[in-house]
Structure formats: structure tokens, C-alpha cells
Design an enzyme around this catalytic site. Sequence first.
Site, mmCIF file in Angstrom:
data_model
loop_
_atom_site.group_PDB
_atom_site.id
_atom_site.type_symbol
_atom_site.label_atom_id
_atom_site.label_comp_id
_atom_site.label_asym_id
_atom_site.label_seq_id
_atom_site.Cartn_x
_atom_site.Cartn_y
_atom_site.Cartn_z
ATOM 1 N N ASP A 23 37.094 -35.268 51.726
ATOM 2 C CA ASP A 23 38.098 -36.312 51.961
ATOM 3 C C ASP A 23 38.181 -36.668 53.439
ATOM 4 O O ASP A 23 37.986 -35.812 54.300
ATOM 5 C CB ASP A 23 39.456 -35.798 51.454
ATOM 6 N N ASN A 71 38.268 -43.620 41.669
ATOM 7 C CA ASN A 71 37.712 -44.390 42.785
ATOM 8 C C ASN A 71 37.189 -45.774 42.356
ATOM 9 O O ASN A 71 37.024 -46.669 43.178
ATOM 10 C CB ASN A 71 36.576 -43.629 43.481
#
Length: 249
Positions: A23, A71
Site C-alpha cells: 500500500d 480496485n
Amino acid sequence: MKIHAEDIKNSENKPVHIAIIMDGNGRWAKQRGLPRMMGHNEGVKTVKEIVTASGEAGIKYLTIYAFSKENWNRPKDEVNAIMSLLLKTTEKEISELHRNNIRVKVIGDKNDLPKGAWDVLEKGIKLTKNNTHMTLIIALSYGSRDEILRAVRSLAQDIKRGELNPDDINETLFESRLDTHNIPDPDLIIRTSGEYRISNYLLWQSAYAEYYFAPELWPDFHRQEYYRIIMEYAKRERRFGKTSEQVTA
Ligand code: FPP
């Protein structure tokens, strides 16, 4: 003090399977006034560094969260750019992975992927399927709830066909229907960028995993920080529901 790959290799308690949530690519780019995609490009360098570092340290399974089911809801331009970066990187790196005796696997809902994308990945999976040094698992269009639902559906189909009695469903049978069948559960899950979330990652498989949250953004995450986390993991006592006395006995 610098930690070497050998130090981890020789450690008795090293994790067999490490799973990573990479991340912070977007924030890394933003901090520099760059487009988000520059963060993902930089992130690929870290992927290479960590895959190499894992192989050298004798880690047998490494799972990386490359793209989640959720996503797909990002702006279309970013989705397309990440997909093409992923395929370009796979095409470029697959022979090196193969040379290093690394087996590549993909978990996630492949039906979501554009057909051309799956073809590229499948080629890499087939090429490397007999490699034994390390298994690199790419979580792509992956969501744990989705994976669990697909497993439940597959069992329900067997019941409907009269091939399975519901009473015979146990953990082993259920696990055989997950994308991760034949892959041991992760021992250590690392998330970078200072966020404390699981984000629908390996929910079933992480029942007894140790977590580590690293403050660095993914492009700033390097081998030494990674090795320090692994060494810290090796010192933790994993009790699997038992008492400390039972574990040490
Ligand atoms: C998280 O950062 C990162 C991603 C969603 C994509 C990760 C993909 C790569 C590094 C591409 C290549 C992968 C392989 C396997 C070659 P973020 O965008 O969520 O960052 P932010 O939270 O700072 O916005």
C-alpha cells in the site's frame, strides 16, 4: 545492524509463507507532485527487490496483493494503466523468475480479467509450474469474500448433484475449493503505508497469521526493513489458541 539473507535462512522460526499488502503507491507519488501511476511504476521496483530478498532468504511462499476486486472501482484510466503495468512486468520478468526456479501462481477471480491479460499470466504459470525454490502468488482481482463465496457455490453444486452430503463439509474440503488450495496459510502478513486494515485479504487463511504494519509507503519499503520484520516475527510466540506453557513444553 545489517541483516543478511543468510541470517534469515538460518533462522529456525522463519515464516514459510509471507503475504504482503503493498500500500501507498498513490501517496508516494502525491507527496512528490507526480501522477499516481508514477507511484505504481516505482512500486514495481520494490516488488522486484522484495521477491529477490524473499528468495535469497529461503522464504518458500510469497503472496502479493497486486489488485483487489474492489480496485476495479478506481478511475478507469488508473485501472487500465495498472493492468498494463502488471502484464508488461510479468512478460518482462517471467524468464528471470523461471531462471531463479520460482513458480508463479495467481489467485483471484480470473473471469474479471481481460482475456489477453489472462493469456499472458497463464503462459507464465505454465512455464514455471514445476519450479521449486519459491512460489510467488499474485493476488489479482482478488477479494477474500468473493473467493469464499466461489468456494461455497462449488460445494453447493456438488450437493445439488447429489455428490456431497452437507455433513461431510469440513475445513480440509472447504480449503480445497479456495484459490489457495495446496498453499500453506500465511504465517506473516505485512501491510505497508501505516494503514491498519485487512482490506478483504486472505480472511480464511489468516486465522492464525501474525500481522505487521510497516510505516513506509510501498516504494520506500526496502530489503532491510523487510528483513527486520521477519526477524521480529521469528521472536514472536505463536500459540494457536494454546497457553504459553503448552507451547514451550
Ligand atoms: C496500492 O497503492 C497499490 C496498488 C493498488 C497496486 C499495486 C500494483 C503494483 C505495484 C503494480 C505491479 C505489480 C506486480 C505484481 C508487478 P495505492 O494506490 O492504494 O496507494 P494509496 O493508498 O497511497 O493511494
